[in-house]
Design a protein around this motif. Structure first.
Motif, PDB file in Angstrom:
ATOM      1  N   GLN A  64     -10.601  18.419 -10.903  1.00 51.13           N
ATOM      2  CA  GLN A  64     -10.611  18.453 -12.000  1.00 51.13           C
ATOM      3  C   GLN A  64      -8.774  17.669 -11.992  1.00 51.13           C
ATOM      4  N   LYS A  65      -8.407  16.761 -12.654  1.00 54.59           N
ATOM      5  CA  LYS A  65      -6.901  17.193 -12.447  1.00 54.59           C
ATOM      6  C   LYS A  65      -6.759  18.187 -12.973  1.00 54.59           C
ATOM      7  N   ASN A  66      -4.651  18.186 -12.805  1.00 57.39           N
ATOM      8  CA  ASN A  66      -4.746  19.805 -13.561  1.00 57.39           C
ATOM      9  C   ASN A  66      -4.789  20.170 -15.305  1.00 57.39           C
ATOM     10  N   GLY A 112      -6.862  20.795  -9.683  1.00 52.48           N
ATOM     11  CA  GLY A 112      -5.672  19.946  -9.030  1.00 52.48           C
ATOM     12  C   GLY A 112      -4.881  20.640  -7.995  1.00 52.48           C
TER      13      GLY A 112
END
Length: 331
Positions: free
Chosen positions: A62-64, A39
């Motif tokens: 990916q999201k954080n 992220g």
């Protein structure tokens, strides 16, 4: 033989280019680089856009979610015989991996240990001499020797996961993954659990990894979750010690006493002197037993750490914190 290099990325900036190129310059014929973008909000990924079309470079987004999730996701798609983790702001010494490849081809192992250099901090402990000594003495039980040095704080081996290469089949067979949800010491726990499960360990006593410390390094910042994270890791390690290493159970007191020192040091980075003293006195109650036992184990600590333990046990924690505060200002 194929190597997989996993790089978790969260806003590493221009340093990511140096990291990737240090792998590409190793002269390896069969390898892959897995970038896991956790992220990022800077231009670090776009700065390496020219490399992303190369067949041996893969990117996951990916999201954080943190470095543990990033490494686990990278590990899931890795296809190499051996896996190496490298942080995006670090890099490798040129021409190191051809020799490592030869060593592994001659003798397959679960884990290979190598040395590292510390860039930008001459005061930070480097355990290269410890690894050299273990290698030169040709001990029959390298595994127990390393584990013992991991638990102590004097002449210790640092639990950095990037200072090793891991047999991928070994990791999969033992379901070895990083603990999600913790921000500190997750690498220490992973390495410890890998060592517990391992049967074959190789030592390569040369400096391969360059650990770059800058002002944004997590080791120089206040970490709100540090107490929870380190105590969680200690509890997991203590479980393993009781089951597999009963002879090292007394080393847990040293580990916990050192944790206490690290907790109050961290708290002081974000709080005034009086608040830190009150906090330290409160936390001390949880560690009083460990501190008392460690008074007789001075040979397991550096002078600096033992001094902190001694003052803490005898209700002089304020003096230790004062010295720590003065030292931080001078440095």
């Amino acid at each position: 033989m194929k190597f997989s290099f996993i790089i978790p990325c969260f806003n590493p900036g221009h340093l990511l280019i140096r990291c990737i190129e240090s792998i590409m310059n190793q002269g390896l014929l069969d390898y892959e680089i897995i970038l896991v973008d956790d992220g990022s909000t800077d231009d670090s990924i776009s700065s390496v856009e020219r490399y992303l079309n190369l067949p041996y470079i893969r990117i996951l987004r990916q999201k954080n979610s943190g470095v543990s999730v990033a490494r686990n996701n990278g590990l899931e798609i890795a296809s190499g015989d051996y896996v190496f983790f490298i942080d995006a702001d670090d890099y490798y010494v040129t021409d190191s991996f051809l020799e490592i490849e030869k060593k592994l081809e001659r003798s397959l192992c679960d884990i290979i240990f190598f040395g590292y250099e510390i860039i930008n901090d001459n005061n930070r402990h480097n355990d290269f001499n410890v690894i050299e000594n273990i290698y030169s003495t040709e001990l029959s039980n390298v595994k127990n020797e390393i584990l013992e040095h991991l638990l102590t704080t004097k002449n210790n081996i640092e639990g950095y996961i990037w200072r090793c290469g891991y047999n991928r089949k070994f990791l999969c067979a033992n379901n070895l993954k990083f603990a999600n949800g913790i921000k500190i010491s997750e690498d220490y726990l992973f390495l410890f659990e890998c060592l517990i499960c391992s049967n074959d360990i190789l030592l390569y006593p040369k400096k391969v990894y360059c650990y770059f410390l800058n002002e944004d390094s997590v080791t120089k910042k206040f970490i709100p979750t540090l107490k929870y994270d380190m105590e969680y890791v200690n509890s997991k390690i203590e479980e393993k010690v009781k089951l597999f290493l009963p002879g090292l159970k007394h080393d847990m007191d040293a580990l916990k006493a050192n944790t206490f020192i690290r907790i109050i040091q961290n708290f002081s980075l974000n709080n005034n002197f009086c608040s830190t003293c009150k906090y330290a006195s409160k936390v001390r109650l949880d560690y009083k037993k460990n501190l008392k036992i460690c008074l007789k184990q001075y040979n397991k600590f550096t002078i600096k750490t033992y001094f902190g333990i001694f003052l803490s046990y005898f209700h002089l924690i304020w003096l230790y914190l004062l010295i720590f505060k003065i030292k931080k200002k001078i440095m």
